[in-house]
Each structure stands twice: as structure tokens, then as C-alpha cells.
Design a protein around this motif. Structure first.
Motif, mmCIF file in Angstrom:
data_model
loop_
_atom_site.group_PDB
_atom_site.id
_atom_site.type_symbol
_atom_site.label_atom_id
_atom_site.label_comp_id
_atom_site.label_asym_id
_atom_site.label_seq_id
_atom_site.Cartn_x
_atom_site.Cartn_y
_atom_site.Cartn_z
ATOM 1 N N ASP A 289 -8.768 7.425 4.227
ATOM 2 C CA ASP A 289 -9.633 7.600 2.978
ATOM 3 C C ASP A 289 -10.899 8.093 3.135
ATOM 4 O O ASP A 289 -11.452 7.470 4.240
ATOM 5 C CB ASP A 289 -9.492 6.346 2.114
ATOM 6 C CG ASP A 289 -8.064 6.047 1.812
ATOM 7 O OD1 ASP A 289 -7.395 6.889 1.124
ATOM 8 O OD2 ASP A 289 -7.875 4.721 1.783
ATOM 9 N N ASP B 137 -10.122 -2.859 5.543
ATOM 10 C CA ASP B 137 -10.616 -1.521 5.800
ATOM 11 C C ASP B 137 -11.608 -1.832 6.926
ATOM 12 O O ASP B 137 -12.617 -2.411 7.099
ATOM 13 C CB ASP B 137 -11.215 -1.073 4.533
ATOM 14 C CG ASP B 137 -10.368 -0.743 3.360
ATOM 15 O OD1 ASP B 137 -9.096 -0.569 3.731
ATOM 16 O OD2 ASP B 137 -10.789 -0.542 2.473
ATOM 17 N N VAL C 143 -15.267 4.268 -1.569
ATOM 18 C CA VAL C 143 -14.190 4.538 -1.212
ATOM 19 C C VAL C 143 -13.257 5.279 -2.093
ATOM 20 O O VAL C 143 -13.134 4.811 -3.310
ATOM 21 C CB VAL C 143 -13.137 3.270 -0.604
ATOM 22 C CG1 VAL C 143 -12.029 3.647 -0.088
ATOM 23 C CG2 VAL C 143 -14.120 2.628 0.543
ATOM 24 N N ARG D 70 -9.781 6.477 -2.623
ATOM 25 C CA ARG D 70 -8.322 5.926 -2.008
ATOM 26 C C ARG D 70 -7.209 7.172 -2.256
ATOM 27 O O ARG D 70 -7.251 8.059 -3.628
ATOM 28 C CB ARG D 70 -7.752 4.825 -2.666
ATOM 29 C CG ARG D 70 -8.596 3.725 -2.839
ATOM 30 C CD ARG D 70 -8.402 3.246 -1.351
ATOM 31 N NE ARG D 70 -9.280 1.952 -1.404
ATOM 32 C CZ ARG D 70 -9.607 1.140 -0.343
ATOM 33 N NH1 ARG D 70 -9.077 1.423 0.972
ATOM 34 N NH2 ARG D 70 -10.747 0.127 -0.164
ATOM 35 N N HIS E 288 -8.241 4.273 9.061
ATOM 36 C CA HIS E 288 -6.828 3.679 9.062
ATOM 37 C C HIS E 288 -6.123 4.006 10.479
ATOM 38 O O HIS E 288 -5.329 2.920 10.698
ATOM 39 C CB HIS E 288 -5.784 4.199 7.971
ATOM 40 C CG HIS E 288 -6.556 3.772 6.658
ATOM 41 N ND1 HIS E 288 -6.455 2.330 6.194
ATOM 42 C CD2 HIS E 288 -6.557 4.731 5.404
ATOM 43 C CE1 HIS E 288 -6.958 2.525 4.922
ATOM 44 N NE2 HIS E 288 -6.902 3.433 4.487
#
Length: 519
Positions: free
Chosen positions: A211, A149, A234, A236, A199
Motif C-alpha cells: 500500500d 504495518d 495509508v 489501502r 507487506h
């Protein structure tokens, strides 16, 4: 003297500059450029409004790499232009520096000299047009980040929604390889803190890709030299409502629906209606839902879902569609073994099924119970030991499928007995909150428990293997971990690691005393 404002940032902007060819002649130079001096000096105060910032390096620089590596904080506050001549870089305000404002110039490691050598460390230079450099600090960790990440943490002046914060950024940083972040020299004022897993590498929040990373405290009031510890988690899957993709009738009594997100495990069967009748049961298979319902005798039928939620609690619907019935015309029923279960296709509505088991030195009749229509699991007589062999299956011919003339088959089976599990017993003498949830997770399974008082927490029937133990404060006492919400904002119940590398053995009790670190 402090020479940086942020901790744990290695790359602010993707360094995609092409290395320039080195000048010919002489031995190859592999010495990286170094910053020799900066004017005004580090952490200067009362810098004049039209003052340019001059940085002098040990070698001549590639102008393109300098421009690519540069970022100025606060963001979107003051427009600047840059002059680069040989080994000297000047940053000049287009209009003027704002009054009583703390600025930080960041040059990341992508700066190169003419032979392609990079800086060894990024440059973080802070100055102010006011009278002093503030001592305010915000730091924390993202415990559940993934190793791949790229997590950006943003800080914006004022009050904003987490999903719009990156449109109003004042400061930006990136977590280090352990998930830690830090903002330093933060002026007094009210700020919003939030983050993203970037991302798509856009350095902004893209709902369809990224996310969100939600903090324990969304708003931060900075006063004088306050130091805040704020962790984030985080979340998701983002907060976009799920969409219905397609539906297909597998058999006259089975329908499969595909969605863009995983439905909530709290979904009730009353949510699904086939031809005005509720379904018998359903099964969630990733992003798909398999419905088991009464036999459809027409060539077309209609399903309806009034409301459906995903794993984050985001509601969507209603969904409806008309589907064609797939009539089973084969003369043979099919049998297969999957996930310790016997699966019959097409599915038949039987409560129990008798099979004959064949293994080395053993031939016996075994009973299996219906888990779902067409899915049968071994009864308790199987659960004492593993079984490797073959099953002879003979299914009574159901009236629902008159085209089936024969339903007998033999399948190879590897049954893993539940006795290959153990217990994990943890003693909890004290708790960081009134109600605490525990998550035992590993490659072989994920187990959850919530306790309300100090004492003993027991995980039963844990498959053997290596696990780690996490905990979270169940502050709303609903016996599950909540991931937070956007607006009105609800803070996530952040899970933190407690014990790594717990080895669970089959038919064995693993015991451990748990101690929480002070937060």
C-alpha cells in the motif's frame, strides 16, 4: 551531541543472521557489545575525501552480522567497502566521498558479538565533507497505520512520482510503534516525500502487494534549518486497476460477477447491461457484484460493462462475457434468514411478503418489504423490540419458475431491533478548516458526517458499543474523504483521531464537547 539522523527506526534490514556458536570454556557471557569510539569524531566536518571511518567496539564481532546491519545515506551516492578485524570496523570509500555532502552511517541492532549478543541500540553516525552539519528536519505521523504495518518513509532528492520514489531514494526511515517518523540533518534542496506499507518486506514499492503512504505535501523545499511537520496517510488497496475474474448465472434473473478489487459505492446501475438491456438493480458484496435483471429465456446471454471504478476511483474496463443460464429445476423454493433479512432462493419479484411470527406467548402476522429481489426486510411494526422465534413463510408460486410446486418453510429468526441504537451528539465550537468531516467507527458500525459551520454534529441510529471519533479537513467540499491521487498529485485528506473510547448506549444520547489540537 546528536548521534543520529533518524527517529523511531528499530530495524533497517531484517536481521536473519544465524547466531554463531559461542567459544567453549569459562562462564557464559551475556554482555552486549558497545561502541567505544569512532574516528573521525561524531558530526565531524570537512572530512577528507579518502578518509575511512573506524568504529571500535567493546567485544569481537561477527563479521556477517556487521555487514547485514549496515546502511549508508544518502543511498546510491557513494560505494563503500568494509574491513572487519576482531572488534574494529572500517568503512572505506571505494573511490572517494563526494564534496560538500552530509553522510550518515547506520548500523542496526542486528550486530552481534561472537556469543550472539546484540547491540542494545542502533548506531547513527553523521559526518560531512563540507563545512557544517545542516539542521534541517522533516517529521510527522501516519495516523491511520495498522499495528502490524511495517511503514517505510522515503525521501528522494528532486521531484518524483510517489510510486517511483523508492527507485530514487536518498534517505529511508521506519515509523515507530505510534506511527511517528523523523529525518534530521537534511541538507538544503528540493525533496520528494512518500512511503509504503512494505507487506512483502522488499524495501521497495511492489504495486501488487504494498500500500502507498501519501503525504500532505509531496514536495519539500529544505532551506537552512527549516523544520517541516508533514503527516501521511495509508492508502489501502493500491492504484492498480481492477480486473474481471469470472461471472456466473445463479438464476435466470440473477448474475454474479467477481473482480480483483472492491467496486466503488458510487457505481450506477446504468453501468451494467444484460443482452442490451440495463439491469433492474445490483448489490455490491465485497469484491463481487450481484446483478438483478429481467428473466433470461435463452440458454446463453451476454453482459457488458463499459467502465467501472474501485474505491480509490481507479477506472477499469470495458468488461464483457458470455454466460450459460442456470435453470432452476428444484420443486422446492428455499428460505433463509441473513443480516436481519429474509432471503428467498431463487429470488422472486414481490413488493411485500406476509409471514407468521411464532415466539413465546405471541403469534402474529407480520409484513416484510422488498429490499432487493428475493431480499425482504421487516417493516416499521417490527422495529420496537427484538424478536427471537420462528417465521412461517408461504410464497406465492411465481410464473417465472414453473418448476416450483411448493414454497412453504419455517425458519428460526433472531431479529435485532433498530431501537438498540443511540445518538451521539458532539458540540463543535471551532473548526480547523472551513469544512470538516467526522468518522465515528467501531466494531458495530462506521458512521460519517460533514459540517460546514461550528455548531452541533449529530450521529443518529448508532448501534450500541465502543467507538472512536476521527476528523479530516474536507478541503474540496465534496462531502467525503478523498484518499489522494498519484499523478498529477492530489494530497490525501488525512483522518486524525480526536476521541478514543466513546461508549454509545442503546436508546440514549451521548453528548460531548470537541476541541481540536493545534496542528
Amino acid at each position: 551531541m546528536r548521534k543520529y539522523i533518524f527517529f523511531g527506526i528499530a530495524l533497517w534490514i531484517l536481521a536473519g543472521c544465524a547466531a554463531q556458536a559461542p567459544p567453549g570454556g569459562g562462564p557464559e557471557d551475556k554482555t552486549p557489545p558497545e561502541l567505544i569510539s569512532v574516528e573521525p569524531s561524531w558530526e565531524s566536518t570537512q572530512v577528507p575525501a579518502n578518509q575511512s571511518i573506524t568504529l571500535t567496539f567493546s567485544e569481537n564481532l561477527s563479521p556477517a552480522s556487521v555487514r547485514t546491519s549496515f546502511m549508508l545515506f544518502p543511498l546510491n551516492k557513494t560505494e563503500t567497502r568494509m574491513k572487519i578485524r576482531r572488534n574494529r570496523v572500517r568503512v572505506i570509500p571505494v573511490d572517494h566521498w563526494e564534496d560538500s555532502t552530509v553522510y550518515t552511517l547506520v548500523f542496526n541492532r542486528s550486530i552481534q558479538d561472537l556469543r550472539g549478543n546484540h547491540l542494545e541500540e542502533g548506531i547513527f553516525y553523521t559526518f560531512t565533507t563540507g563545512e557544517e552539519i545542516p539542521e534541517g528536519e522533516i517529521s510527522g505521523q501516519v495516523p491511520n497505520f495498522g499495528k502490524k504495518d511495517r511503514i517505510l518513509i522515503g525521501l528522494a532528492t528532486g521531484e518524483w512520482r510517489p510510486d517511483s520514489l523508492f527507485n530514487h531514494l536518498s534517505y529511508l526511515t521506519e515509523t515507530d510503534h505510534e506511527g511517528f517518523y523523523r529525518f534530521q540533518a537534511v541538507p538544503t534542496g528540493l525533496y520528494t516525500l512518500s512511503g509504503i506499507v512494505d507487506h512483502d518486506q522488499s524495501k521497495s514499492y511492489s504495486p501488487g502487494f504494498d500500500d502507498l503512504v501519501l503525504p500532505e505535501s509531496l514536495l519539500v523545499a529544505m532551506k537552512d534549518s527549516a523544520k517541516h511537520r508533514i503527516d501521511l496517510a495509508v492508502v489501502r488497496g493500491n492504484f492498480i486497476p481492477m480486473k474481471y475474474i469470472s461471472g456466473k448465472n445463479l438464476y435466470p434473473s440473477v448474475t454474479e460477477l467477481k473482480f480483483t478489487k472492491v467496486p466503488s459505492s458510487q457505481t450506477m446501475k446504468s453501468a451494467f447491461v444484460i443482452n442490451d438491456f440495463p439491469v433492474d438493480t445490483f448489490q455490491i458484496l465485497g469484491k463481487d457484484i450481484r446483478l438483478y435483471h429481467r428473466m433470461i429465456t435463452d440458454s446463453l446471454y451476454r453482459f457488458h460493462i463499459n467502465l467501472l471504478s474501485d474505491t480509490l476511483g481507479v477506472s477499469a474496463g470495458p468488461f464483457s462475457d458470455t454466460l450459460a443460464v442456470q435453470t432452476f429445476t428444484d420443486t422446492l423454493g428455499r428460505v433463509r434468514w441473513q443480516d436481519n433479512c429474509l432471503v428467498l432462493e431463487p429470488p422472486v419479484d414481490l413488493d411485500t411478503l406476509m409471514v407468521t411470527a411464532f415466539s413465546s406467548g405471541d403469534t402474529s402476522r407480520r409484513k416484510m418489504h422488498a429490499l432487493l429481489p428475493g431480499h425482504f426486510e421487516p417493516d416499521d411494526s417490527w422495529k420496537g423490540k427484538d424478536f427471537n422465534g420462528r417465521l412461517a413463510v408461504t410464497v406465492p408460486l411465481p410464473e417465472a419458475y414453473p418448476t416450483i410446486l411448493k414454497w412453504t418453510d419455517t425458519v428460526t429468526v433472531r431479529y435485532i431491533a433498530e431501537s438498540d441504537s443511540g445518538r451521539f451528539i458532539c458540540r463543535v465550537p471551532d473548526m480547523p478548516d472551513k469544512q470538516v468531516g467526522f468518522i465515528l467507527t467501531g466494531k458495530n458500525g462506521r458512521y460519517k458526517k460533514v459540517i460546514t459551520t461550528p455548531g452541533t454534529c449529530i450521529f443518529e441510529n448508532v448501534f450500541a458499543g465502543e467507538y472512536s471519533l476521527w476528523y479530516y479537513p474536507d478541503r474540496n467540499h465534496n462531502n467525503r474523504q478523498d484518499h489522494g491521487w498519484l499523478w498529477p498529485y492530489k494530497a490525501p485528506e488525512i483522518a486524525r483521531p480526536l476521541v478514543e473510547e466513546i461508549q454509545i448506549r442503546a436508546r440514549w444520547d451521548t453528548e460531548m464537547d470537541l476541541h481540536f489540537e493545534d496542528e
